[in-house]
Design an enzyme around this catalytic site. Structure first.
Site, PDB file in Angstrom:
ATOM      1  CG  HIS A  27      11.076   1.536  53.189  1.00 31.62           C
ATOM      2  ND1 HIS A  27      11.114   0.233  53.618  1.00 31.62           N
ATOM      3  CD2 HIS A  27      11.748   1.574  52.017  1.00 31.62           C
ATOM      4  CE1 HIS A  27      11.796  -0.485  52.739  1.00 31.62           C
ATOM      5  NE2 HIS A  27      12.200   0.301  51.753  1.00 31.62           N
ATOM      6  N   GLY A  65      17.407  -0.387  46.863  1.00 32.57           N
ATOM      7  CA  GLY A  65      17.894  -0.790  48.181  1.00 32.57           C
ATOM      8  C   GLY A  65      19.252  -1.466  48.064  1.00 32.57           C
ATOM      9  N   GLY A  66      19.256  -2.791  48.030  1.00 32.95           N
ATOM     10  CA  GLY A  66      20.501  -3.579  48.054  1.00 32.95           C
ATOM     11  C   GLY A  66      21.525  -3.123  47.024  1.00 32.95           C
ATOM     12  CD  GLU A  68      13.177  -2.620  54.791  1.00 33.78           C
ATOM     13  OE1 GLU A  68      13.972  -1.738  55.158  1.00 33.78           O
ATOM     14  OE2 GLU A  68      13.378  -3.348  53.801  1.00 33.78           O
ATOM     15  CB  SER A  70      14.374  -6.999  43.103  1.00 30.31           C
ATOM     16  OG  SER A  70      14.192  -7.635  44.358  1.00 30.31           O
ATOM     17  CG  ASN A 123      16.356   2.897  51.774  1.00 26.57           C
ATOM     18  OD1 ASN A 123      17.041   3.303  52.722  1.00 26.57           O
ATOM     19  ND2 ASN A 123      15.241   2.198  51.939  1.00 26.57           N
ATOM     20  CD1 TRP A 124      22.865   4.096  50.407  1.00 25.69           C
ATOM     21  CD2 TRP A 124      24.248   4.858  51.997  1.00 25.69           C
ATOM     22  NE1 TRP A 124      23.820   4.867  49.802  1.00 25.69           N
ATOM     23  CE2 TRP A 124      24.676   5.343  50.745  1.00 25.69           C
ATOM     24  CE3 TRP A 124      24.964   5.207  53.139  1.00 25.69           C
ATOM     25  CZ2 TRP A 124      25.793   6.173  50.615  1.00 25.69           C
ATOM     26  CZ3 TRP A 124      26.070   6.030  53.013  1.00 25.69           C
ATOM     27  CH2 TRP A 124      26.489   6.496  51.753  1.00 25.69           C
ATOM     28  CE  LYS A 125      16.161  -1.528  52.093  1.00 30.31           C
ATOM     29  NZ  LYS A 125      15.307  -2.677  51.948  1.00 30.31           N
ATOM     30  N   GLY A 146      13.950  -6.660  48.125  1.00 31.76           N
ATOM     31  CA  GLY A 146      14.992  -7.556  48.634  1.00 31.76           C
ATOM     32  C   GLY A 146      14.801  -9.007  48.261  1.00 31.76           C
ATOM     33  CD  GLU A 158      10.551   0.945  47.715  1.00 31.39           C
ATOM     34  OE1 GLU A 158      11.609   0.860  47.105  1.00 31.39           O
ATOM     35  OE2 GLU A 158      10.464   0.915  48.949  1.00 31.39           O
TER      36      GLU A 158
HETATM   37  C1  PEP Z   1      13.861  -0.863  49.235  1.00 28.43           C
HETATM   38  O1  PEP Z   1      13.977  -1.385  50.329  1.00 28.43           O
HETATM   39  O2  PEP Z   1      13.420   0.292  49.141  1.00 28.43           O
HETATM   40  C2  PEP Z   1      14.248  -1.627  48.054  1.00 28.43           C
HETATM   41  C3  PEP Z   1      13.754  -1.267  46.915  1.00 28.43           C
HETATM   42  O3  PEP Z   1      15.105  -2.682  48.259  1.00 28.43           O
HETATM   43  P1  PEP Z   1      15.752  -3.631  47.124  1.00 28.43           P
HETATM   44  O4  PEP Z   1      16.194  -2.755  45.985  1.00 28.43           O
HETATM   45  O5  PEP Z   1      16.885  -4.307  47.803  1.00 28.43           O
HETATM   46  O6  PEP Z   1      14.684  -4.575  46.691  1.00 28.43           O
END
Ligand code: PEP
Length: 267
Positions: free
Chosen positions: A109, A246-247, A111, A225, A17-19, A185, A179
């Protein structure tokens, strides 16, 4: 319910997920490099599926590249509208995503739930819209740190998933992503045991809300994470069928190491 516990028939899915990162030009360079990196490593996409979720404005470029170079990467949108078309300024229809050959769409999600006030009802309407337009919804559920303290680990994700599946056909093709909001994050991932316990509870929800066969076939991802150093622990769990990243999905070496988790840790 024995078959529900067997991961043997489920192809693992690693999803990035590039956001709101990478414009359409950057997305072309990124996808080319990611594809080279996985090709160099002889990655077998039938063994571990890979999907990316770029911003909407990148999708046409990604489609062109994937189609021209016959890449085996799947891709999808990070959200969609519950409506098909009309006076919804700024919204994107599932029909538009299908036309761009998106396979998946992320829905609910954390967010979106927190920053855009998406309720369980909105999430359910978006899941229905995705299925209507032939997209596989990646339904995100997860508890906040406060929820964890008050209700324990499974209560909120279970209730969110029950709501999201209301009205979904019993044989629907869906993906679920567990999640925990506190892990997103933060650098503080859940433990594999924690992820497994909630993912097992979510599989039971799918069995009860849809069917045992659908529960057995549905991929349930862990997200929060995930890195190359911890992915193997999650993937050893019987009810964890992949990761929503994500990141780390924005770092080609790191993401491709996550995708190749079987190779570098000997799972
Ligand atoms: C996400 O936002 O879906 C996510 C899992 O982020 P991260 O891997 O950065 O925790």
């Amino acid at each position: 319910m024995d078959s529900v516990k067997s991961p043997a028939t489920r192809t693992p899915l690693i999803a990035g997920n590039w956001k709101m990162n990478l414009d359409h030009l950057q997305s072309i360079a990124f996808v080319q490099k990611l594809a080279w990196s996985l090709k160099d490593a002889s990655h077998d996409f039938a063994d571990v599926e890979v999907a990316i979720f770029p911003p909407f404005t990148d999708l046409r470029s990604v489609q062109t590249l994937v189609s021209a170079d016959k890449l085996e990467l799947a891709y999808g949108g990070q959200d969609l509208s519950a409506a098909d078309s009309g006076a919804y300024t700024g919204e994107i229809s599932g029909q538009f995503l299908s036309k761009l050959d998106c396979v998946y769409v992320i829905i609910g999600h954390s967010e979106r739930r927190t920053m855009h006030n998406e309720t369980d009802e909105v999430v359910a309407a978006k899941v229905a819209a995705a299925l209507k337009h032939g997209l596989v919804p990646v339904i995100c559920v997860g508890e906040t740190a406060e929820d964890l303290e008050r209700f324990g680990p499974s209560a909120v994700p279970v209730s969110q998933l029950k709501a999201a599946l209301a009205g979904v056909p019993s044989d629907a093709n869906i993906v679920v992503a567990y999640e925990p909001v506190w892990a997103i994050g933060s650098g503080q991932a859940a433990t594999p045991d924690q992820a497994e316990a909630v993912c097992a509870a979510l599989r039971t929800v799918i069995a009860e809300s849809l069917s045992d066969d659908t529960a057995a076939a549905t991929r349930i991802l862990y997200g929060g994470s995930v890195k190359s150093g911890n992915i193997a622990g999650f993937m050893r769990e019987p009810n964890v069928d992949g990761a929503l990243v994500g990141g780390a999905s924005l770092d080609i070496d790191e993401f491709s190491a996550i995708v190749r988790y079987k190779k570098h840790v000997g799972v």
